[in-house]
Design an enzyme around this catalytic site. Structure first.
Site, PDB file in Angstrom:
ATOM      1  N   ASP A  93       0.883  -1.231  -0.077  1.00  0.00           N
ATOM      2  CA  ASP A  93       0.130  -0.123  -0.050  1.00  0.00           C
ATOM      3  C   ASP A  93       0.770   1.332   0.001  1.00  0.00           C
ATOM      4  O   ASP A  93       2.044   1.143   0.054  1.00  0.00           O
ATOM      5  CB  ASP A  93      -0.887   0.097   1.363  1.00  0.00           C
ATOM      6  N   ASP A 254      -5.317  -6.386   8.597  1.00  0.00           N
ATOM      7  CA  ASP A 254      -3.859  -6.052   9.082  1.00  0.00           C
ATOM      8  C   ASP A 254      -4.104  -5.307  10.340  1.00  0.00           C
ATOM      9  O   ASP A 254      -4.713  -4.498  10.470  1.00  0.00           O
ATOM     10  CB  ASP A 254      -3.081  -5.562   7.885  1.00  0.00           C
ATOM     11  N   CYS A 364       2.430 -22.201  27.939  1.00  0.00           N
ATOM     12  CA  CYS A 364       2.305 -21.578  26.538  1.00  0.00           C
ATOM     13  C   CYS A 364       2.852 -22.651  25.732  1.00  0.00           C
ATOM     14  O   CYS A 364       4.199 -22.931  25.709  1.00  0.00           O
ATOM     15  CB  CYS A 364       2.840 -20.323  26.360  1.00  0.00           C
ATOM     16  N   CYS A 366       4.045 -22.107  22.561  1.00  0.00           N
ATOM     17  CA  CYS A 366       4.767 -21.516  21.499  1.00  0.00           C
ATOM     18  C   CYS A 366       6.283 -21.889  21.670  1.00  0.00           C
ATOM     19  O   CYS A 366       6.723 -22.010  22.891  1.00  0.00           O
ATOM     20  CB  CYS A 366       4.646 -19.960  21.362  1.00  0.00           C
ATOM     21  N   CYS A 369       8.343 -19.288  24.117  1.00  0.00           N
ATOM     22  CA  CYS A 369       8.153 -19.365  25.680  1.00  0.00           C
ATOM     23  C   CYS A 369       8.649 -20.834  25.910  1.00  0.00           C
ATOM     24  O   CYS A 369       9.500 -20.865  27.238  1.00  0.00           O
ATOM     25  CB  CYS A 369       6.586 -19.587  25.958  1.00  0.00           C
ATOM     26  N   HIS A 391       5.465 -13.651  20.324  1.00  0.00           N
ATOM     27  CA  HIS A 391       4.479 -14.549  20.966  1.00  0.00           C
ATOM     28  C   HIS A 391       3.052 -14.111  21.021  1.00  0.00           C
ATOM     29  O   HIS A 391       2.131 -14.868  20.517  1.00  0.00           O
ATOM     30  CB  HIS A 391       4.931 -14.628  22.374  1.00  0.00           C
TER      31      HIS A 391
END
Length: 406
Positions: A93, A254, A364, A366, A369, A391
Site C-alpha cells: 500500500d 492487517d 504456553c 509456542c 516460551c 509470541h
C-alpha cells in the site's frame, strides 16, 4: 479470514545472550537476525503488508528503511528481502497515515505501479487519502468539504490505477481503497470501486472506529456489495468481532496492535489464549534513558541501581527454576522499582504478582516460551520485547484458527 502483519522491520537475534545481555561479536543484523515467520511455528500470519512510504521514506518522517535497506528491497524484491516462505502472501500500500497532513497524496499512479510490480507483490492497494471523521447513520450532521474532496481523490486515483494495471498487464492483483465518514459514504465508495472492476476492496480510515460503528458500515456496504467482492480492513484487529465481520464480506485484515502491545501498552503486554498479563519491568541501568538521567542528576546511586537490577534478574530466574518464592521476587522487584519510579508513580507490584502466580509462559505451547521461559515476560530491551511481540502474534493466530467463519 487472512491476517496480514504490516512490515515494521522488527527482527531478533537468534544468538542473543540473555544471561549477559549482549550480542555475538560476529553478528551481522541483516544477515543473521530473523523475522517472526522464521522463529514462530506455525507462521503467525498469512502474509505481510508493506507501505511504499515506509520503504522509500518519501514522506517527511515516514522512512524506517536506511538507504542500504531500501536498495536491497528494490534489488531483491519483497519475497527475498523478507525470506518469506511460499505460504506467505504479500500486499503493498502507499501508507496513507504517513501523508495525512498533505493536501494530496504525494504519489503518481505510475510510480506506485512500479513499486508493486518491480518488487513482486501479490496484490497492491490503490492510492488513497485518509479521512479521519465519523458521522453515524442516524445523524443529520453534514460531512466536511475536505472529507468529500479526499473521497473523490481516492476514487479518481483508484480508477487511474485499475486502468493502468489492465493496460500494462500487471502481475499483481489490484485492490481498491475505499474511504468514507459513515455507513452510506463507505457504501458509495465500494459501489464506485465495484463499477470500476475491483473485486477486492480495502476499507481505510476505520482504525478510530468502535466495532459497532464498523459493523454499521459493513451492513450498509452489504446492500450494494457483489457476492464475489472481498473486503480488507486496514489497521483493524478486533478478534472478538471477526466472526461478525466475516458475515459481512470481510476476508482479511492487517494490524500491528498485538505485536506493539508487548512493549507499548502500560499493562497489556503478554497475551494468552484467555487473558493478558503485565510484563515485569527490569530496565537496564546503562540503557534506560529515564534511569540514566536520575543517576546523572545524583538522585540515584549507579552502584545501588546495578545491584538492585542484578538482584531482580537473579530472583526471576531462580523463580522460573522453582528455587525461590514469589515473595522473594516481589521484594527484589520492589527495591528496584523504588529507585526507577520514585515515590510518586504507581507501583506495578500487584500486577506482577498476578503474572508470577499464573506463570502463563510455563503452559504456553509456542516455541519462544518453551525456549526462553521467564525471559519472555521480562520487559527489558528489544530482544525480549520483540520476542514477546512475536509470541502475541502466535496467540492471535491461534485465536483466529479457533473462530468459526460461515
Amino acid at each position: 479470514m487472512k491476517f496480514y502483519f504490516p512490515d515494521s522491520q522488527d527482527l531478533v537475534s537468534p544468538t542473543y545472550d540473555f544471561a549477559n545481555d549482549e550480542y555475538s561479536p560476529y553478528r551481522v543484523r541483516q544477515r543473521d537476525d530473523v523475522y517472526a515467520h522464521q522463529v514462530v511455528t506455525p507462521i503467525p500470519y498469512d502474509g505481510i503488508l508493506v507501505s511504499k512510504a515506509v520503504v522509500d521514506g518519501s514522506v517527511k518522517g515516514s522512512g524506517k528503511y536506511s538507504s542500504p535497506q531500501r536498495e536491497r528491497f528494490y534489488r531483491l524484491g519483497v519475497r527475498n528481502f523478507f525470506r518469506l516462505p511460499e505460504a506467505c502472501a504479500t500486499i503493498g500500500d502507499c501508507g496513507a497515515f504517513n501523508y495525512i497532513d498533505e493536501e494530496r497524496p504525494p504519489y503518481e499512479v505510475d510510480e506506485v505501479m512500479d513499486f508493486y510490480g518491480r518488487c513482486g507483490f501479490d496484490a497492491g492497494i490503490s492510492i488513497d487519502h485518509i479521512i479521519f471523521g465519523y458521522i453515524p447513520e442516524e445523524s443529520d450532521k453534514q460531512p466536511e468539504d475536505a472529507w468529500i474532496t479526499r473521497q473523490q481523490i481516492s476514487l479518481e486515483l483508484a480508477e487511474e490505477f485499475i486502468t493502468a494495471t489492465r493496460k500494462s498487464g500487471a502481475h499483481f492483483e489490484p485492490v481498491g481503497a475505499a474511504q468514507g465518514w459513515g455507513p452510506q459514504s463507505y457504501a458509495h465508495s465500494v459501489k464506485q470501486l465495484q463499477k470500476m472492476g475491483y473485486r477486492r476492496i480495502a476499507l481505510g480510515g476505520m482504525v478510530p472506529l468502535k466495532s459497532h460503528e464498523i459493523l454499521s458500515c459493513l451492513r450498509a456496504i452489504d446492500d450494494i456489495r457483489s457476492p464475489g467482492t472481498g473486503l480488507h480492513l486496514l489497521g483493524i484487529n478486533r478478534v472478538d468481532s471477526m466472526e461478525q465481520f466475516a458475515r459481512h464480506g470481510v476476508t482479511s485484515f492487517d494490524s500491528t496492535s498485538a505485536f506493539r502491545q508487548a512493549f507499548m501498552d502500560d499493562r497489556n503486554n503478554y497475551h494468552s489464549a484467555t487473558d493478558s498479563y503485565t510484563a515485569i519491568r527490569v530496565p537496564q541501568v546503562d540503557g534506560n534513558p529515564a534511569l540514566k538521567r536520575l543517576i546523572l542528576s545524583g538522585n540515584v546511586s549507579q552502584a545501588e541501581a546495578i545491584t538492585a537490577e542484578r538482584a531482580c534478574l537473579r530472583a526471576l530466574r531462580e523463580f522460573d527454576r522453582e528455587e525461590t518464592s514469589i515473595e522473594e521476587v516481589l521484594t527484589a522487584l520492589g527495591t528496584y522499582e523504588s529507585l526507577v519510579l520514585g515515590p510518586k508513580k504507581k507501583s506495578y507490584l500487584e500486577v506482577y504478582e498476578r503474572t508470577l502466580s499464573d506463570a502463563p509462559w510455563r503452559v504456553c505451547p509456542c516455541a519462544l516460551c518453551e525456549k526462553h521461559g521467564i525471559e519472555i515476560v521480562i520487559f527489558r530491551g528489544s530482544e525480549r520485547n520483540k520476542r514477546r511481540g512475536f509470541h502475541n502474534l502466535a496467540v492471535l493466530e491461534a485465536k483466529m484458527r479457533s473462530l468459526t467463519f460461515g
